[in-house]
Design a protein around this motif. Structure first.
Motif, PDB file in Angstrom:
ATOM      1  N   PRO A  80      18.996  29.456  18.377  1.00 10.27           N
ATOM      2  CA  PRO A  80      17.618  29.819  18.058  1.00 10.27           C
ATOM      3  C   PRO A  80      17.212  29.450  16.636  1.00 10.27           C
ATOM      4  O   PRO A  80      16.039  29.440  16.309  1.00 10.27           O
ATOM      5  CB  PRO A  80      17.589  31.336  18.260  1.00 10.27           C
ATOM      6  N   TYR A  81      18.172  29.113  15.786  1.00  8.06           N
ATOM      7  CA  TYR A  81      17.864  28.782  14.403  1.00  8.06           C
ATOM      8  C   TYR A  81      17.886  27.279  14.144  1.00  8.06           C
ATOM      9  O   TYR A  81      17.834  26.839  13.020  1.00  8.06           O
ATOM     10  CB  TYR A  81      18.818  29.531  13.461  1.00  8.06           C
ATOM     11  N   ARG A  82      17.942  26.501  15.234  1.00  7.58           N
ATOM     12  CA  ARG A  82      17.963  25.047  15.093  1.00  7.58           C
ATOM     13  C   ARG A  82      16.712  24.544  14.387  1.00  7.58           C
ATOM     14  O   ARG A  82      16.784  23.678  13.521  1.00  7.58           O
ATOM     15  CB  ARG A  82      18.085  24.400  16.471  1.00  7.58           C
ATOM     16  N   ASP A  83      15.546  25.098  14.709  1.00  3.07           N
ATOM     17  CA  ASP A  83      14.310  24.670  14.057  1.00  3.07           C
ATOM     18  C   ASP A  83      14.343  24.984  12.565  1.00  3.07           C
ATOM     19  O   ASP A  83      13.857  24.194  11.751  1.00  3.07           O
ATOM     20  CB  ASP A  83      13.096  25.333  14.704  1.00  3.07           C
ATOM     21  N   VAL A  84      14.925  26.137  12.224  1.00  2.00           N
ATOM     22  CA  VAL A  84      15.045  26.499  10.806  1.00  2.00           C
ATOM     23  C   VAL A  84      15.951  25.488  10.112  1.00  2.00           C
ATOM     24  O   VAL A  84      15.644  25.006   9.017  1.00  2.00           O
ATOM     25  CB  VAL A  84      15.589  27.939  10.655  1.00  2.00           C
ATOM     26  N   ASP A 121      13.551  37.250  -4.191  1.00  2.09           N
ATOM     27  CA  ASP A 121      14.651  37.735  -5.027  1.00  2.09           C
ATOM     28  C   ASP A 121      15.705  38.454  -4.180  1.00  2.09           C
ATOM     29  O   ASP A 121      16.907  38.306  -4.418  1.00  2.09           O
ATOM     30  CB  ASP A 121      14.135  38.684  -6.121  1.00  2.09           C
ATOM     31  N   THR A 122      15.264  39.214  -3.189  1.00  2.00           N
ATOM     32  CA  THR A 122      16.190  39.912  -2.296  1.00  2.00           C
ATOM     33  C   THR A 122      17.027  38.908  -1.503  1.00  2.00           C
ATOM     34  O   THR A 122      18.240  39.067  -1.357  1.00  2.00           O
ATOM     35  CB  THR A 122      15.418  40.837  -1.326  1.00  2.00           C
ATOM     36  N   ILE A 123      16.384  37.868  -1.009  1.00  2.00           N
ATOM     37  CA  ILE A 123      17.119  36.819  -0.286  1.00  2.00           C
ATOM     38  C   ILE A 123      18.128  36.160  -1.221  1.00  2.00           C
ATOM     39  O   ILE A 123      19.301  36.016  -0.883  1.00  2.00           O
ATOM     40  CB  ILE A 123      16.156  35.776   0.307  1.00  2.00           C
ATOM     41  N   PHE A 124      17.676  35.782  -2.400  1.00  2.00           N
ATOM     42  CA  PHE A 124      18.556  35.092  -3.345  1.00  2.00           C
ATOM     43  C   PHE A 124      19.710  35.981  -3.800  1.00  2.00           C
ATOM     44  O   PHE A 124      20.782  35.472  -4.128  1.00  2.00           O
ATOM     45  CB  PHE A 124      17.751  34.591  -4.543  1.00  2.00           C
ATOM     46  N   ASN A 142      22.597  31.755   8.132  1.00  2.00           N
ATOM     47  CA  ASN A 142      23.554  32.816   8.476  1.00  2.00           C
ATOM     48  C   ASN A 142      22.993  34.193   8.127  1.00  2.00           C
ATOM     49  O   ASN A 142      23.194  35.160   8.848  1.00  2.00           O
ATOM     50  CB  ASN A 142      24.887  32.595   7.765  1.00  2.00           C
ATOM     51  N   LEU A 143      22.294  34.275   7.014  1.00  2.00           N
ATOM     52  CA  LEU A 143      21.688  35.545   6.602  1.00  2.00           C
ATOM     53  C   LEU A 143      20.669  36.008   7.644  1.00  2.00           C
ATOM     54  O   LEU A 143      20.637  37.166   8.030  1.00  2.00           O
ATOM     55  CB  LEU A 143      21.021  35.372   5.228  1.00  2.00           C
ATOM     56  N   PHE A 144      19.859  35.072   8.145  1.00  2.00           N
ATOM     57  CA  PHE A 144      18.865  35.425   9.162  1.00  2.00           C
ATOM     58  C   PHE A 144      19.518  35.841  10.475  1.00  2.00           C
ATOM     59  O   PHE A 144      18.997  36.679  11.189  1.00  2.00           O
ATOM     60  CB  PHE A 144      17.899  34.265   9.417  1.00  2.00           C
ATOM     61  N   THR A 145      20.657  35.235  10.818  1.00  2.00           N
ATOM     62  CA  THR A 145      21.300  35.569  12.076  1.00  2.00           C
ATOM     63  C   THR A 145      21.937  36.946  12.050  1.00  2.00           C
ATOM     64  O   THR A 145      22.231  37.509  13.098  1.00  2.00           O
ATOM     65  CB  THR A 145      22.378  34.527  12.472  1.00  2.00           C
TER      66      THR A 145
END
Length: 147
Positions: A80-84, A121-124, A142-145
């Protein structure tokens, strides 16, 4: 059918019906390579031979359901993250698997679903940024998954 999207299952049924010569909801094992190619699968001749060798049949035919089980087992899982990943790879001009943290911040704050500086900033804070300011974008995927 965890490796097949509903669209792929529908597409497979459509192709199978084209190869179902007598309308009995079965296809010849010899037609399976053509069906897989029509579905966009790319296997070497050796891989295809191995796959076909795994099919157990008494009469040389498989039912639609048997084919779908086979197809599910010989394809890779739907990502599902292929587009990303593809979007990030567009920013990766040198195809290194990395993008500039500065460029990423700009895109996250200014384009699409705009994020606030605090959200970025939270993501980083949850990913590793190299000394030269680069981020391996696989980390972000990986973070999104994880969510």
């Amino acid at each position: 059918m965890e490796n097949l999207s509903p669209e792929k299952v529908d597409q497979a049924r459509d192709y199978l019906s084209l190869f179902d010569k007598d309308g009995d909801s079965t296809v010849s094992v010899s037609d399976i390579p053509s069906i897989l190619r029509a579905l966009g699968e790319q296997f070497t001749e050796a891989e295809m031979s191995d796959l076909i060798g795994q099919i157990k049949t008494e009469n040389g035919y498989v039912s639609f359901d048997e084919f779908l089980t086979f197809y599910n087992n010989c394809t890779r899982p739907v990502d599902p993250y292929r587009d990303v990943q593809l979007a990030f790879s567009e920013l990766d001009r040198h195809q290194t698997g990395k993008i500039s943290a500065k460029v990423l911040r700009h895109f996250l704050v200014n384009l699409g679903e705009k994020l606030t500086d605090e959200e970025v900033d939270t993501i980083f804070a949850n990913i590793e940024i190299s000394e030269d300011g680069e981020i391996e974008y696989r980390q972000i995927i990986n973070l999104f998954t994880e969510f």
